[in-house]
Scaffold this motif. Structure first.
Motif, PDB file in Angstrom:
ATOM      1  N   UNK A  52       5.267  30.037  43.562  1.00 19.72           N
ATOM      2  CA  UNK A  52       6.094  30.143  42.357  1.00 19.72           C
ATOM      3  C   UNK A  52       5.326  29.714  41.113  1.00 19.72           C
ATOM      4  N   UNK A  53       4.538  28.644  41.232  1.00 18.15           N
ATOM      5  CA  UNK A  53       3.751  28.189  40.091  1.00 18.15           C
ATOM      6  C   UNK A  53       2.694  29.213  39.698  1.00 18.15           C
ATOM      7  N   UNK A  54       2.055  29.827  40.678  1.00 19.35           N
ATOM      8  CA  UNK A  54       1.042  30.843  40.380  1.00 19.35           C
ATOM      9  C   UNK A  54       1.671  32.047  39.679  1.00 19.35           C
ATOM     10  N   UNK A  55       2.881  32.418  40.077  1.00 18.65           N
ATOM     11  CA  UNK A  55       3.573  33.521  39.408  1.00 18.65           C
ATOM     12  C   UNK A  55       3.874  33.152  37.962  1.00 18.65           C
ATOM     13  N   UNK A  56       4.297  31.906  37.734  1.00 21.83           N
ATOM     14  CA  UNK A  56       4.579  31.470  36.363  1.00 21.83           C
ATOM     15  C   UNK A  56       3.305  31.415  35.519  1.00 21.83           C
ATOM     16  N   UNK A  57       2.219  30.947  36.103  1.00 27.38           N
ATOM     17  CA  UNK A  57       0.955  30.886  35.374  1.00 27.38           C
ATOM     18  C   UNK A  57       0.479  32.297  35.023  1.00 27.38           C
ATOM     19  N   UNK A  58       0.692  33.237  35.933  1.00 30.80           N
ATOM     20  CA  UNK A  58       0.291  34.617  35.663  1.00 30.80           C
ATOM     21  C   UNK A  58       1.055  35.200  34.480  1.00 30.80           C
ATOM     22  N   UNK A  80       3.471  33.115  25.816  1.00 33.55           N
ATOM     23  CA  UNK A  80       2.964  32.370  24.667  1.00 33.55           C
ATOM     24  C   UNK A  80       1.893  33.123  23.892  1.00 33.55           C
ATOM     25  N   UNK A  81       1.821  34.415  24.076  1.00 35.38           N
ATOM     26  CA  UNK A  81       0.798  35.219  23.398  1.00 35.38           C
ATOM     27  C   UNK A  81       1.101  35.322  21.899  1.00 35.38           C
ATOM     28  N   UNK A  82       0.074  35.207  21.116  1.00 35.19           N
ATOM     29  CA  UNK A  82       0.165  35.402  19.672  1.00 35.19           C
ATOM     30  C   UNK A  82      -0.811  36.501  19.286  1.00 35.19           C
TER      31      UNK A  82
END
Length: 89
Positions: A60-66, A72-74
């Protein structure tokens, strides 16, 4: 790494084992025997359950990091485009 339960959780687990034995077995199980059975489960089966929980959390954490770059892209170098849009107004 040994799997340990807090004192209160261990007591509740022992009581639950005793209740299970009363409901489903021919004989009740005592406090000491239930504690021994719990210790066996924690040592023998607990690591498999723990490892699966860690693997599930890691997935689940790896999916969130992906997805982090999407969340948060600017956009870069937007000053001049914004100035042109403002000038056209």
């Amino acid at each position: 790494m040994a799997i340990e339960l807090h004192k209160q959780a261990r007591q509740q687990a022992i009581e639950s084992i005793q209740r299970y034995f009363e409901a489903h077995m021919d004989e009740p199980i005592g406090n000491v025997a239930a504690g021994g059975l719990l210790g066996f489960f924690l040592q023998e089966i607990g690591p498999a359950i723990y490892n699966q929980g860690v693997a599930d959390a890691q997935e689940r954490l790896q999916a969130r990091v992906a997805e982090l770059d999407i969340e948060v892209h600017e956009d870069e170098f937007t000053y001049w485009a914004a100035q042109q849009r403002a000038a056209k107004r």
